[in-house]
Motif scaffolding. Structure first.
Motif, PDB file in Angstrom:
ATOM      1  N   ALA A  93      18.273 -81.865  -6.930  1.00 53.73           N
ATOM      2  CA  ALA A  93      18.977 -83.146  -7.044  1.00 53.73           C
ATOM      3  C   ALA A  93      18.110 -84.310  -6.561  1.00 53.73           C
ATOM      4  CB  ALA A  93      20.266 -83.110  -6.235  1.00 53.73           C
ATOM      5  N   GLY A  94      18.144 -85.397  -7.314  1.00 50.68           N
ATOM      6  CA  GLY A  94      17.483 -86.625  -6.910  1.00 50.68           C
ATOM      7  C   GLY A  94      15.978 -86.656  -7.073  1.00 50.68           C
ATOM      8  N   VAL A  95      15.399 -85.715  -7.776  1.00 49.77           N
ATOM      9  CA  VAL A  95      13.944 -85.718  -7.991  1.00 49.77           C
ATOM     10  C   VAL A  95      13.569 -86.869  -8.918  1.00 49.77           C
ATOM     11  CG1 VAL A  95      12.017 -84.456  -9.039  1.00 49.77           C
ATOM     12  CG2 VAL A  95      13.650 -83.255  -7.571  1.00 49.77           C
ATOM     13  N   GLN A  96      12.466 -87.545  -8.593  1.00 50.05           N
ATOM     14  CA  GLN A  96      11.925 -88.622  -9.422  1.00 50.05           C
ATOM     15  C   GLN A  96      10.485 -88.268  -9.773  1.00 50.05           C
ATOM     16  OE1 GLN A  96      14.037 -91.217 -10.354  1.00 50.05           O
ATOM     17  NE2 GLN A  96      15.528 -89.961  -9.235  1.00 50.05           N
ATOM     18  N   VAL A  97      10.163 -88.242 -11.066  1.00 55.00           N
ATOM     19  CA  VAL A  97       8.827 -87.913 -11.541  1.00 55.00           C
ATOM     20  C   VAL A  97       8.192 -89.180 -12.106  1.00 55.00           C
ATOM     21  CG1 VAL A  97       7.469 -86.453 -13.094  1.00 55.00           C
ATOM     22  CG2 VAL A  97       9.561 -85.539 -12.041  1.00 55.00           C
ATOM     23  N   MET A  98       6.999 -89.498 -11.634  1.00 55.37           N
ATOM     24  CA  MET A  98       6.336 -90.753 -11.969  1.00 55.37           C
ATOM     25  C   MET A  98       5.361 -90.600 -13.146  1.00 55.37           C
ATOM     26  SD  MET A  98       7.679 -92.884  -9.890  1.00 55.37           S
ATOM     27  CE  MET A  98       9.208 -91.990  -9.773  1.00 55.37           C
ATOM     28  N   ILE A 103       3.568 -81.028 -14.681  1.00 51.93           N
ATOM     29  CA  ILE A 103       4.132 -79.986 -13.842  1.00 51.93           C
ATOM     30  C   ILE A 103       3.985 -78.676 -14.605  1.00 51.93           C
ATOM     31  CG2 ILE A 103       6.257 -79.113 -12.782  1.00 51.93           C
ATOM     32  CD1 ILE A 103       7.109 -82.102 -12.506  1.00 51.93           C
ATOM     33  N   GLY A 104       3.373 -77.697 -13.970  1.00 52.65           N
ATOM     34  CA  GLY A 104       3.126 -76.418 -14.619  1.00 52.65           C
ATOM     35  C   GLY A 104       4.394 -75.627 -14.877  1.00 52.65           C
ATOM     36  N   SER A 105       4.235 -74.362 -15.234  1.00 52.88           N
ATOM     37  CA  SER A 105       5.347 -73.458 -15.503  1.00 52.88           C
ATOM     38  C   SER A 105       5.735 -72.701 -14.244  1.00 52.88           C
ATOM     39  CB  SER A 105       4.960 -72.467 -16.596  1.00 52.88           C
ATOM     40  OG  SER A 105       4.777 -73.125 -17.825  1.00 52.88           O
ATOM     41  N   ASN A 106       6.982 -72.234 -14.209  1.00 51.60           N
ATOM     42  CA  ASN A 106       7.495 -71.419 -13.103  1.00 51.60           C
ATOM     43  C   ASN A 106       7.429 -72.176 -11.784  1.00 51.60           C
ATOM     44  OD1 ASN A 106       7.534 -69.320 -15.094  1.00 51.60           O
ATOM     45  ND2 ASN A 106       5.373 -68.989 -14.653  1.00 51.60           N
ATOM     46  N   VAL A 107       7.990 -73.381 -11.792  1.00 52.39           N
ATOM     47  CA  VAL A 107       7.910 -74.278 -10.639  1.00 52.39           C
ATOM     48  C   VAL A 107       9.314 -74.640 -10.172  1.00 52.39           C
ATOM     49  CG1 VAL A 107       7.201 -76.609  -9.906  1.00 52.39           C
ATOM     50  CG2 VAL A 107       5.678 -75.229 -11.331  1.00 52.39           C
ATOM     51  N   VAL A 108       9.475 -74.789  -8.860  1.00 59.92           N
ATOM     52  CA  VAL A 108      10.691 -75.338  -8.265  1.00 59.92           C
ATOM     53  C   VAL A 108      10.292 -76.612  -7.527  1.00 59.92           C
ATOM     54  CG1 VAL A 108      12.519 -74.999  -6.571  1.00 59.92           C
ATOM     55  CG2 VAL A 108      11.759 -73.065  -7.992  1.00 59.92           C
ATOM     56  N   ILE A 109      10.943 -77.723  -7.880  1.00 64.31           N
ATOM     57  CA  ILE A 109      10.723 -78.998  -7.198  1.00 64.31           C
ATOM     58  C   ILE A 109      11.960 -79.267  -6.343  1.00 64.31           C
ATOM     59  CG2 ILE A 109      10.292 -81.464  -7.432  1.00 64.31           C
ATOM     60  CD1 ILE A 109       8.008 -79.887  -8.610  1.00 64.31           C
ATOM     61  N   GLY A 110      11.782 -79.364  -5.024  1.00 61.25           N
ATOM     62  CA  GLY A 110      12.891 -79.529  -4.093  1.00 61.25           C
ATOM     63  C   GLY A 110      13.594 -80.866  -4.221  1.00 61.25           C
ATOM     64  N   ALA A 111      14.850 -80.865  -3.856  1.00 58.14           N
ATOM     65  CA  ALA A 111      15.701 -82.050  -3.938  1.00 58.14           C
ATOM     66  C   ALA A 111      15.087 -83.237  -3.205  1.00 58.14           C
ATOM     67  CB  ALA A 111      17.077 -81.743  -3.346  1.00 58.14           C
ATOM     68  N   GLY A 112      15.241 -84.414  -3.785  1.00 54.18           N
ATOM     69  CA  GLY A 112      14.779 -85.644  -3.168  1.00 54.18           C
ATOM     70  C   GLY A 112      13.300 -85.915  -3.289  1.00 54.18           C
ATOM     71  N   SER A 113      12.576 -85.067  -3.986  1.00 53.14           N
ATOM     72  CA  SER A 113      11.122 -85.231  -4.092  1.00 53.14           C
ATOM     73  C   SER A 113      10.742 -86.387  -5.006  1.00 53.14           C
ATOM     74  CB  SER A 113      10.486 -83.946  -4.629  1.00 53.14           C
ATOM     75  OG  SER A 113      10.661 -82.892  -3.723  1.00 53.14           O
ATOM     76  N   ILE A 114       9.626 -87.044  -4.661  1.00 56.70           N
ATOM     77  CA  ILE A 114       9.015 -88.059  -5.505  1.00 56.70           C
ATOM     78  C   ILE A 114       7.684 -87.480  -5.964  1.00 56.70           C
ATOM     79  CG2 ILE A 114       8.259 -90.448  -5.705  1.00 56.70           C
ATOM     80  CD1 ILE A 114      11.214 -90.188  -4.884  1.00 56.70           C
ATOM     81  N   VAL A 115       7.598 -87.135  -7.241  1.00 55.18           N
ATOM     82  CA  VAL A 115       6.426 -86.438  -7.775  1.00 55.18           C
ATOM     83  C   VAL A 115       5.453 -87.470  -8.343  1.00 55.18           C
ATOM     84  CG1 VAL A 115       5.613 -84.580  -9.264  1.00 55.18           C
ATOM     85  CG2 VAL A 115       7.941 -84.499  -8.349  1.00 55.18           C
ATOM     86  N   PRO A 120       0.895 -77.499  -9.732  1.00 54.94           N
ATOM     87  CA  PRO A 120       0.416 -76.318 -10.465  1.00 54.94           C
ATOM     88  C   PRO A 120       1.530 -75.316 -10.745  1.00 54.94           C
ATOM     89  CG  PRO A 120      -0.194 -76.153  -8.163  1.00 54.94           C
ATOM     90  CD  PRO A 120       0.428 -77.515  -8.342  1.00 54.94           C
ATOM     91  N   SER A 121       1.296 -74.449 -11.698  1.00 57.19           N
ATOM     92  CA  SER A 121       2.238 -73.387 -12.047  1.00 57.19           C
ATOM     93  C   SER A 121       2.492 -72.463 -10.867  1.00 57.19           C
ATOM     94  CB  SER A 121       1.692 -72.565 -13.218  1.00 57.19           C
ATOM     95  OG  SER A 121       1.656 -73.325 -14.393  1.00 57.19           O
ATOM     96  N   ASP A 122       3.624 -71.772 -10.935  1.00 51.33           N
ATOM     97  CA  ASP A 122       3.987 -70.722  -9.976  1.00 51.33           C
ATOM     98  C   ASP A 122       4.072 -71.228  -8.545  1.00 51.33           C
ATOM     99  OD1 ASP A 122       3.925 -68.654 -12.040  1.00 51.33           O
ATOM    100  OD2 ASP A 122       1.753 -68.937 -11.989  1.00 51.33           O
ATOM    101  N   SER A 123       4.689 -72.392  -8.360  1.00 49.53           N
ATOM    102  CA  SER A 123       4.723 -72.953  -7.011  1.00 49.53           C
ATOM    103  C   SER A 123       6.060 -73.593  -6.676  1.00 49.53           C
ATOM    104  CB  SER A 123       3.596 -73.973  -6.832  1.00 49.53           C
ATOM    105  OG  SER A 123       3.718 -75.037  -7.734  1.00 49.53           O
ATOM    106  N   VAL A 124       6.281 -73.715  -5.367  1.00 51.59           N
ATOM    107  CA  VAL A 124       7.401 -74.463  -4.812  1.00 51.59           C
ATOM    108  C   VAL A 124       6.803 -75.739  -4.238  1.00 51.59           C
ATOM    109  CG1 VAL A 124       9.181 -74.515  -3.025  1.00 51.59           C
ATOM    110  CG2 VAL A 124       8.679 -72.372  -4.221  1.00 51.59           C
ATOM    111  N   ALA A 125       7.391 -76.876  -4.592  1.00 49.27           N
ATOM    112  CA  ALA A 125       6.870 -78.161  -4.126  1.00 49.27           C
ATOM    113  C   ALA A 125       8.032 -79.056  -3.748  1.00 49.27           C
ATOM    114  CB  ALA A 125       6.029 -78.814  -5.226  1.00 49.27           C
ATOM    115  N   PHE A 126       7.829 -79.854  -2.705  1.00 52.76           N
ATOM    116  CA  PHE A 126       8.848 -80.835  -2.339  1.00 52.76           C
ATOM    117  C   PHE A 126       8.251 -81.883  -1.418  1.00 52.76           C
ATOM    118  CE2 PHE A 126       9.466 -77.191   0.510  1.00 52.76           C
ATOM    119  CZ  PHE A 126       9.387 -77.783   1.758  1.00 52.76           C
ATOM    120  N   GLY A 127       9.000 -82.956  -1.231  1.00 53.54           N
ATOM    121  CA  GLY A 127       8.607 -84.009  -0.310  1.00 53.54           C
ATOM    122  C   GLY A 127       8.391 -85.345  -0.979  1.00 53.54           C
ATOM    123  N   ASN A 128       8.074 -86.327  -0.128  1.00 57.67           N
ATOM    124  CA  ASN A 128       7.765 -87.677  -0.578  1.00 57.67           C
ATOM    125  C   ASN A 128       6.522 -88.155   0.170  1.00 57.67           C
ATOM    126  OD1 ASN A 128       7.687 -90.290  -1.425  1.00 57.67           O
ATOM    127  ND2 ASN A 128       9.583 -90.923  -0.464  1.00 57.67           N
TER     128      ASN A 128
END
Length: 147
Positions: A93-98, A103-115, A120-128
């Motif tokens: 929820a609330g992810v913003q992509v600039m 963004i690769g494949s098999n990725v989870v972007i955590g809530a509230g992240s500003i990308v 890269p693929s196969d990763s968990v990413a989050f934050g601002n």
């Protein structure tokens, strides 16, 4: 209606209301695309999503931006860079992509992240700003709600 608005779609797509975009025809979505409420896609630069995409509420994909210096910004100048998303991606929820992000494949972007940079693929990413925190591993298949 969505298949008439969007540039290219798979057969199985669902976007909950409200949905906002600049043009629509510069958005491509693959099979099994689901977006929850209040999705914004500013598609001036083009946005391409792969297959099996899950987007939580209040997310935005923004291909346009404006110059940092006020003289050019006040002239109304802007730029647009494409956004590209691989397969099997989940946006919290609330992810913003600039602009210009891939963004690769098999990725989870955590809530509230500003990308603001590629993920890269196969990763968990989050934050601002959003950063890759770790790779997705076989251990993730053994648990449901790990951190």
């Amino acid at each position: 209606m969505l298949k008439r608005i969007l540039g290219k779609t798979g057969n199985n797509i669902q976007i909950e209301p409200d949905f906002w975009c600049d043009y629509g025809y510069q958005i491509e979505v693959g099979e099994n695309f689901y977006a929850n409420h209040d999705l914004v896609i500013l598609d001036t630069g083009g946005v391409r999503f792969g297959n099996n995409i899950f987007i939580a509420p209040f997310c935005g994909f923004h291909t346009s931006g404006h110059p940092i210096d006020f003289e050019r910004r006040n002239q109304g100048l802007e730029y647009a860079y494409p956004i590209c998303v691989g397969d099997n991606v989940w946006f919290g929820a609330g992810v913003q992509v600039m602009p210009g992000v891939t963004i690769g494949s098999n990725v989870v972007i955590g809530a509230g992240s500003i990308v603001v940079k590629d993920i890269p693929s196969d990763s968990v990413a989050f934050g601002n700003p959003c950063k890759t925190i770790r790779k997705i591993t076989d251990d993730d298949r053994q648990s449901n709600w790990s951190r």
